[in-house]
Design a protein around this motif. Structure first.
Motif, mmCIF file in Angstrom:
data_model
loop_
_atom_site.group_PDB
_atom_site.id
_atom_site.type_symbol
_atom_site.label_atom_id
_atom_site.label_comp_id
_atom_site.label_asym_id
_atom_site.label_seq_id
_atom_site.Cartn_x
_atom_site.Cartn_y
_atom_site.Cartn_z
ATOM 1 N N UNK A 30 -0.175 -6.023 -13.374
ATOM 2 C CA UNK A 30 -1.144 -6.601 -12.306
ATOM 3 C C UNK A 30 -0.317 -6.029 -10.879
ATOM 4 N N UNK A 31 0.897 -6.016 -10.913
ATOM 5 C CA UNK A 31 1.505 -5.428 -9.489
ATOM 6 C C UNK A 31 1.137 -4.144 -9.473
ATOM 7 N N UNK A 32 1.064 -3.304 -10.530
ATOM 8 C CA UNK A 32 0.682 -1.994 -10.365
ATOM 9 C C UNK A 32 -0.531 -1.578 -10.070
ATOM 10 N N UNK A 33 -1.456 -2.261 -10.488
ATOM 11 C CA UNK A 33 -2.988 -2.025 -10.289
ATOM 12 C C UNK A 33 -3.258 -2.592 -8.798
ATOM 13 N N UNK A 34 -2.664 -3.760 -8.320
ATOM 14 C CA UNK A 34 -2.888 -4.151 -7.068
ATOM 15 C C UNK A 34 -2.337 -3.111 -5.894
ATOM 16 N N UNK A 35 -1.219 -2.382 -6.249
ATOM 17 C CA UNK A 35 -0.776 -1.460 -5.524
ATOM 18 C C UNK A 35 -1.668 -0.113 -5.570
ATOM 19 N N UNK A 36 -2.293 0.206 -6.592
ATOM 20 C CA UNK A 36 -3.003 1.366 -6.772
ATOM 21 C C UNK A 36 -4.461 1.085 -5.981
ATOM 22 N N UNK A 37 -4.844 -0.446 -6.027
ATOM 23 C CA UNK A 37 -6.070 -0.853 -5.243
ATOM 24 C C UNK A 37 -5.781 -0.469 -3.829
ATOM 25 N N UNK A 38 -4.776 -1.114 -3.341
ATOM 26 C CA UNK A 38 -4.250 -0.897 -1.747
ATOM 27 C C UNK A 38 -4.339 0.567 -1.448
ATOM 28 N N UNK A 39 -3.763 1.533 -2.268
ATOM 29 C CA UNK A 39 -3.587 2.761 -1.798
ATOM 30 C C UNK A 39 -4.852 3.460 -1.952
ATOM 31 N N UNK A 40 -5.690 3.048 -2.713
ATOM 32 C CA UNK A 40 -7.035 3.715 -2.588
ATOM 33 C C UNK A 40 -8.106 3.156 -1.431
ATOM 34 N N UNK A 41 -7.702 1.879 -1.087
ATOM 35 C CA UNK A 41 -8.405 1.426 0.020
ATOM 36 C C UNK A 41 -7.749 2.168 1.380
ATOM 37 N N UNK A 42 -6.540 2.511 1.472
ATOM 38 C CA UNK A 42 -5.881 3.244 2.252
ATOM 39 C C UNK A 42 -6.459 4.459 2.556
ATOM 40 N N UNK A 43 -6.790 5.088 1.441
ATOM 41 C CA UNK A 43 -7.412 6.512 1.221
ATOM 42 C C UNK A 43 -8.493 6.629 1.891
ATOM 43 N N UNK A 44 -9.387 5.603 2.236
ATOM 44 C CA UNK A 44 -10.748 5.581 2.727
ATOM 45 C C UNK A 44 -10.354 5.733 4.419
ATOM 46 N N UNK A 45 -9.414 5.235 4.857
ATOM 47 C CA UNK A 45 -9.205 5.385 6.442
ATOM 48 C C UNK A 45 -9.303 7.129 6.835
ATOM 49 N N UNK A 46 -10.078 7.205 7.711
ATOM 50 C CA UNK A 46 -10.230 8.697 8.258
ATOM 51 C C UNK A 46 -8.831 9.208 8.871
ATOM 52 N N UNK A 47 -8.503 10.555 8.482
ATOM 53 C CA UNK A 47 -7.400 11.158 8.944
ATOM 54 C C UNK A 47 -6.144 10.501 8.293
ATOM 55 N N UNK A 48 -5.769 9.197 8.939
ATOM 56 C CA UNK A 48 -4.552 8.519 8.563
ATOM 57 C C UNK A 48 -4.615 8.200 6.815
ATOM 58 N N UNK A 49 -5.652 8.047 6.340
ATOM 59 C CA UNK A 49 -5.890 8.006 4.725
ATOM 60 C C UNK A 49 -4.994 9.017 4.103
ATOM 61 N N UNK A 232 0.116 2.323 -18.148
ATOM 62 C CA UNK A 232 1.481 1.597 -18.826
ATOM 63 C C UNK A 232 2.694 2.575 -18.578
ATOM 64 N N UNK A 233 2.671 3.955 -18.895
ATOM 65 C CA UNK A 233 3.732 4.585 -18.796
ATOM 66 C C UNK A 233 4.236 4.758 -17.325
ATOM 67 N N UNK A 234 3.339 5.058 -16.312
ATOM 68 C CA UNK A 234 3.859 4.728 -14.820
ATOM 69 C C UNK A 234 4.437 3.601 -14.290
ATOM 70 N N UNK A 235 4.044 2.666 -15.014
ATOM 71 C CA UNK A 235 4.543 1.306 -14.644
ATOM 72 C C UNK A 235 6.108 1.001 -15.134
ATOM 73 N N UNK A 236 6.066 1.583 -16.299
ATOM 74 C CA UNK A 236 7.490 1.415 -17.106
ATOM 75 C C UNK A 236 8.402 2.514 -16.573
ATOM 76 N N UNK A 237 7.984 3.527 -15.839
ATOM 77 C CA UNK A 237 8.737 4.676 -15.270
ATOM 78 C C UNK A 237 9.337 3.770 -13.827
ATOM 79 N N UNK A 238 8.358 3.171 -13.275
ATOM 80 C CA UNK A 238 8.725 2.316 -11.976
ATOM 81 C C UNK A 238 9.889 1.323 -12.477
#
Length: 258
Positions: A30-49, A232-238
């Motif tokens: 849940x922590x990992x997917x929440x992080x990914x959701x935020x990162x994807x949202x940031x990606x929509x910001x013009x230039x700064x994303x 799963x593997x990415x979360x375990x890596x973290x």
């Protein structure tokens, strides 16, 4: 300040990453997917994303580090841990560290363009799916190799820098210095750690995807099968990052309820 690290610790860090994940798998995912959701949202910001996700890596990385410390202490992990770095008094130093991430990556890609003719830059900056036939023959691999070698000293300097800044309250320069020489000090362990993850997260998934492709013969099905495995593997890596710090610098003295 630094503990003596045996070469065998590299494999143990990976095993402890799996162990930490097994304690609270749902919470960590849940922590990992929440992080990914935020990162994807940031990606929509013009230039700064384009660069903000890289800039915020040290800030968000402390969310996973502190989550692993909570698990070790038997405390439940919640998604609000994603804000722990933003609330920390070390936030500005973590942000400064993130700016160095951006500079180091940009420098590595820039220098690699001298040997690959810009193949790596074109691949990373292409917003559309890339046709494998359109890739320069061998140049992309060469660019990745050169960029990786150039970035390696920076990776060593950044590996422990964020937790040293936040947990040990070190200044930016001192944290980078200690991180670089700590990784160098435990070089054999980190080589085993890297080799183990290359096999677990690289070779094994590749074999599995080929196996699924042969049986099902559908590229979409292969992608759908690989997505949960990758998450799963990415979360375990973290999760495995925390034991590297724990063995080198000891248990962090923090408030697990913060």
């Amino acid at each position: 300040m630094m503990n003596q690290i045996l070469p065998t610790a590299g494999w143990l860090w990976v095993k402890r990453g799996f162990f930490l994940f097994r304690q609270q798998p749902t919470e960590m995912l849940t922590l990992f997917f929440s992080y990914m959701f935020i990162v994807m949202g940031i990606g929509f910001i013009p230039i700064a994303g384009e660069f903000l996700p890289l800039l915020l890596i040290p800030v968000f990385s402390m969310s996973f580090m502190q989550a692993c410390d909570r698990i070790e202490n038997g405390v439940k992990v919640y998604p609000n841990l994603l804000l722990v770095g933003f609330r920390s008094e070390a936030f500005t130093r973590l942000l400064a560290l993130g700016s160095l991430y951006v500079i180091a990556i940009a420098l590595a890609i820039f220098i690699s363009s001298w040997v690959d003719g810009g193949a790596l830059f074109d691949f990373l900056s292409n917003q559309k799916p890339t046709d494998p036939k359109a890739l320069p023959d061998g140049r992309l691999f060469l660019g990745i190799l050169v960029a990786g070698l150039i970035y390696l000293p920076a990776l060593m300097a950044f590996w422990f820098a964020a937790p040293l800044i936040m947990w040990k309250k070190m200044p930016l320069g001192k944290a980078i210095f200690y991180s670089f020489f700590s990784v160098k000090h435990a070089g054999k362990a980190f080589l085993r750690y890297a080799a183990a993850w290359m096999f677990i997260a690289g070779i094994l998934p590749a074999i599995f995807s080929v196996f699924v492709a042969v049986i099902i013969g559908d590229a979409v099905a292969v992608m759908l099968a690989m997505l949960p495995i990758s998450a799963v593997l990415t979360t375990i890596l973290y999760c495995s990052f925390y034991p590297t710090y724990r063995d080198m610098f000891g248990k962090p003295e923090i408030d697990t309820h913060a």
